[in-house]
Scaffold this motif. Structure first.
Motif, PDB file in Angstrom:
ATOM      1  N   MET A  66       0.712  -1.147   0.508  1.00 36.33           N
ATOM      2  CA  MET A  66      -0.148   0.149  -0.310  1.00 36.33           C
ATOM      3  C   MET A  66       0.730   1.141   0.391  1.00 36.33           C
ATOM      4  O   MET A  66       0.572   2.423  -0.556  1.00 36.33           O
ATOM      5  CB  MET A  66      -0.927   0.217   1.065  1.00 36.33           C
ATOM      6  N   GLU A  67       2.345   1.315   0.533  1.00 39.21           N
ATOM      7  CA  GLU A  67       3.176   2.208   1.170  1.00 39.21           C
ATOM      8  C   GLU A  67       3.333   3.087  -1.009  1.00 39.21           C
ATOM      9  O   GLU A  67       2.710   4.381  -0.997  1.00 39.21           O
ATOM     10  CB  GLU A  67       4.249   2.510   1.161  1.00 39.21           C
ATOM     11  N   ARG A  70      -0.232   5.297  -0.951  1.00 36.48           N
ATOM     12  CA  ARG A  70      -0.347   5.902  -0.264  1.00 36.48           C
ATOM     13  C   ARG A  70       0.439   7.142  -0.526  1.00 36.48           C
ATOM     14  O   ARG A  70      -0.315   7.984  -0.432  1.00 36.48           O
ATOM     15  CB  ARG A  70      -0.304   5.113   0.836  1.00 36.48           C
ATOM     16  N   CYS A  91      -9.213   5.654   5.756  1.00 38.62           N
ATOM     17  CA  CYS A  91     -10.456   4.798   4.275  1.00 38.62           C
ATOM     18  C   CYS A  91     -12.117   4.659   5.643  1.00 38.62           C
ATOM     19  O   CYS A  91     -12.756   5.011   5.106  1.00 38.62           O
ATOM     20  CB  CYS A  91      -9.760   3.756   4.119  1.00 38.62           C
ATOM     21  N   TYR A 111      -7.460   5.854  -3.642  1.00 41.10           N
ATOM     22  CA  TYR A 111      -6.836   4.451  -2.662  1.00 41.10           C
ATOM     23  C   TYR A 111      -7.603   3.493  -2.048  1.00 41.10           C
ATOM     24  O   TYR A 111      -6.459   2.979  -1.567  1.00 41.10           O
ATOM     25  CB  TYR A 111      -5.969   6.289  -1.874  1.00 41.10           C
ATOM     26  N   CYS A 112      -8.478   4.129  -1.316  1.00 45.06           N
ATOM     27  CA  CYS A 112      -8.909   3.286   0.296  1.00 45.06           C
ATOM     28  C   CYS A 112      -9.356   2.438  -0.635  1.00 45.06           C
ATOM     29  O   CYS A 112      -9.480   1.177  -0.382  1.00 45.06           O
ATOM     30  CB  CYS A 112     -10.077   4.202   1.355  1.00 45.06           C
ATOM     31  N   SER A 115      -6.678   0.174  -1.430  1.00 41.36           N
ATOM     32  CA  SER A 115      -5.726  -0.096  -0.541  1.00 41.36           C
ATOM     33  C   SER A 115      -6.517  -1.785   0.350  1.00 41.36           C
ATOM     34  O   SER A 115      -5.926  -2.648   0.860  1.00 41.36           O
ATOM     35  CB  SER A 115      -6.080   0.545   1.029  1.00 41.36           C
TER      36      SER A 115
END
Length: 160
Positions: A66-67, A70, A91, A111-112, A115
């Motif tokens: 995920m980094e 993010r 999120c 993004y959420c 993720s």
């Protein structure tokens, strides 16, 4: 007569000493027995670990995956907001996303969503991932385990 009284007092002393020793031994045995029963109860009441090694590995892999997303989302939102402070985006808290400008909301939601898929692709449910994240705040042993796992996963194949 002195000899009889000497014998009497010696046997009395021996008897008192014997009784003291006997009762002392019983008391000591009782204390030791009680200590063992308390410690065995403590072991029986110890809860199982919150997170097992597989979950730690899965969590660390998800965090690493995920980094980059993010960081990209953060940079994009930062460009949209400009010099303003970027609010904390959580999120599972719609209020943290709703407070953003519309384009930034889209970036955060995207993004959420990504993720969530990353977490699930790494063998964890969102609830498990969130549980571990919360537990990390108060559990130094778990922090160390996750940190060491992150380090191990980031090592180059040549150094392993």
């Amino acid at each position: 007569m002195k000899k009889i009284s000497d014998l009497f007092s010696r046997s009395s002393r021996k008897r008192i000493l014997y009784h003291s020793f006997f009762f002392g031994a019983i008391a000591t045995a009782g204390v030791i027995s009680n200590a063992f029963s308390l410690s065995s109860q403590a072991y029986a009441q110890t809860p199982p670990p919150i997170v097992n090694n597989t979950e730690i590995d899965n969590y660390a892999q998800a965090v690493l995956a995920m980094e980059p997303a993010r960081q990209n989302a953060f940079e994009e939102i930062k460009k949209l907001i400009g010099n303003g402070e970027i609010p904390k985006i959580v999120c599972n808290d719609s209020n943290s996303i709703n407070g953003l400008p519309r384009k930034a909301q889209d970036i955060a939601v995207n993004y959420c969503t990504r993720s969530q898929k990353i977490v699930e692709d790494n063998g964890l449910s969102i609830d498990q991932f969130n549980k571990i994240t919360i537990e990390l705040q108060n559990n130094n042993l778990l922090k160390r385990q996750v940190y060491n796992t992150l380090l191990r996963l980031q090592q180059t194949p040549e150094s392993q």
